[in-house]
Design a protein around this motif. Structure first.
Motif, short mmCIF file in Angstrom:
data_model
loop_
_atom_site.label_atom_id
_atom_site.label_comp_id
_atom_site.label_asym_id
_atom_site.label_seq_id
_atom_site.Cartn_x
_atom_site.Cartn_y
_atom_site.Cartn_z
N ARG A 22 55.13 60.76 60.87
CA ARG A 22 54.99 62.13 61.34
C ARG A 22 56.36 62.67 61.76
N GLY B 96 57.60 67.19 56.50
CA GLY B 96 56.27 66.67 56.76
C GLY B 96 55.48 67.53 57.69
N THR B 97 55.17 68.74 57.28
CA THR B 97 54.39 69.66 58.11
C THR B 97 53.22 70.20 57.31
N LEU B 98 52.25 70.71 58.03
CA LEU B 98 51.08 71.29 57.37
C LEU B 98 51.50 72.44 56.47
N VAL C 161 52.99 71.20 53.20
CA VAL C 161 51.96 70.71 52.28
C VAL C 161 51.25 71.89 51.62
N ALA D 241 50.53 65.46 50.87
CA ALA D 241 50.80 65.06 52.25
C ALA D 241 51.49 63.71 52.32
N TYR E 234 53.42 63.75 55.67
CA TYR E 234 52.59 64.46 56.65
C TYR E 234 51.34 63.62 56.91
#
Length: 377
Positions: A19, A24-26, A29, A62, A67
């Motif tokens: 994380r 690596g974030t919403l 993605v 992801a 993520y």
């Protein structure tokens, strides 16, 4: 030679996503797949709303970006919901997975939680424990309290929280708190009427005393004396013993010959020891009634070892109707253990106004099988 970016070069095992890695974030993605951030969130929280292909694309992106999904702590703070139910269990944790009656109850809890999208957090509260910290730290939307003592400090800790609570079986009579259970006194009176109606007058009873009493004197005592011991702290066992007195009074039968042996745990082994104790105290007993099936099966073990035929030599009864009771041909009282767990969750999570406590009493049924008959002549 190239390696899959999601595999460990040393072991070949999948890497654990990290994380907070760049990208690596919403949002990243969502941008990579070409969908909204809500759609990405649904892939984790409401997967049934997406097609299998779309969800696989989102999860693949992801993993590639590192993520690991929405932060559950942040989500809980934002929504003020934990999507979890706490179970304050009045025994050691291992008992929940060993005792057949509790396993049935837990199955009902688990199924109801699954249907409502909730997880289940077990908080053990064995006799003499002081684990209020576990209660206060538990991230749950409410608590089911199961078979706890009246003076359990963990019960007070649960009731001090703002979330709703439901009591199952005990403690009894807690004002303003929902309750789900059975009429234990009336239920045991059912099987007592059956045994007394067959003609039995010299009866031994197997009961349980809670773990804090394990060093207490165990020799059998008269029923009326046993009922006075810990009446307020252990209402379920006391209510069942009172059911025998009720049935005897209805038939005009004095209870002076009824002996009670209290064992420290509800186990088959304790049923064996209890049977030995009762038969040593009164070799003329014609029936042994147990307040649980588990100990009643232990009585059957001991009688088989002694070569005593059941029911020709001795009648044996239980209470609960756990799955093994039928295979042992045990006369018992059936209570809806699984339904009790399911209804506890439904009562806890319903959205009715909490202006008054709800009380749900489930039915019991006498199940007559091969372990009971008139006394030997």
């Amino acid at each position: 030679m190239s390696h899959d970016t999601n595999q460990s070069a040393a072991t070949g095992h999948p890497r654990r996503p990290r994380r907070g890695r760049p990208g690596g974030t919403l949002a990243a993605v969502a941008a990579k797949v070409g969908v909204s951030r809500t759609t990405v969130s649904n892939a984790y929280n409401r997967p049934d709303q997406l097609s299998k292909d779309l969800r696989e694309r989102i999860m693949g992106a992801a993993a590639e970006l590192g993520y690991a999904g929405p932060d559950p702590v942040a989500r809980s703070l934002r929504t003020r919901q934990a999507d979890a139910v706490g179970l304050l269990f009045g025994e050691r944790l291992g008992y929940a997975f060993r005792d057949p009656g509790t396993v049935e109850f837990m199955h009902g809890l688990g199924e109801a939680c699954t249907e409502r999208g909730r997880s289940l957090l077990l908080v053990p509260s064995p006799p003499g424990s002081a684990s209020e910290g576990l209660v206060h730290r538990a991230s749950v939307d409410g608590f089911v309290i199961s078979s706890a003592a009246v003076d359990d400090p963990n019960v007070r800790a649960v009731l001090s929280r703002p979330q709703p609570a439901v009591i199952v079986d005990s403690p009894l009579g807690v004002a303003g708190v929902d309750f789900v259970g059975i009429e234990d006194r009336a239920g045991f009176a059912q099987v007592a009427r059956h045994v007394l109606g067959l003609g039995h007058r010299r009866i031994g009873v197997l009961s349980i005393r809670r773990g804090e009493d394990v060093d207490a004197e165990t020799s059998p005592r008269l029923l009326v004396e046993r009922i006075e011991v810990g009446r307020a702290q252990h209402p379920v066992r006391q209510q069942r013993l009172l059911g025998l007195l009720d049935a005897a009074a209805e038939l005009g039968i004095p209870s002076e010959r009824f002996l009670v042996s209290e064992r420290p745990y509800n186990s088959r082994e304790e049923g064996v020891e209890g049977a030995r104790e009762l038969l040593a105290a009164d070799s003329e007993l014609t029936a042994i009634m147990s307040i649980t099936d588990v100990m009643a099966i232990g009585v059957l073990d001991e009688l088989s070892h002694r070569g005593v035929a059941v029911p020709a030599g001795l009648t044996v009864t239980g209470f609960d109707d756990v799955p093994a009771a039928q295979s042992f041909g045990l006369t018992t009282v059936r209570q809806p253990l699984e339904e009790k767990g399911r209804i506890a969750i439904e009562t806890l999570l319903d959205d009715r106004p909490r202006t008054r406590a709800k009380r749900v009493l489930l039915p019991t049924e006498l199940i007559v099988r091969a372990s009971s008959a008139p006394p030997r002549s």
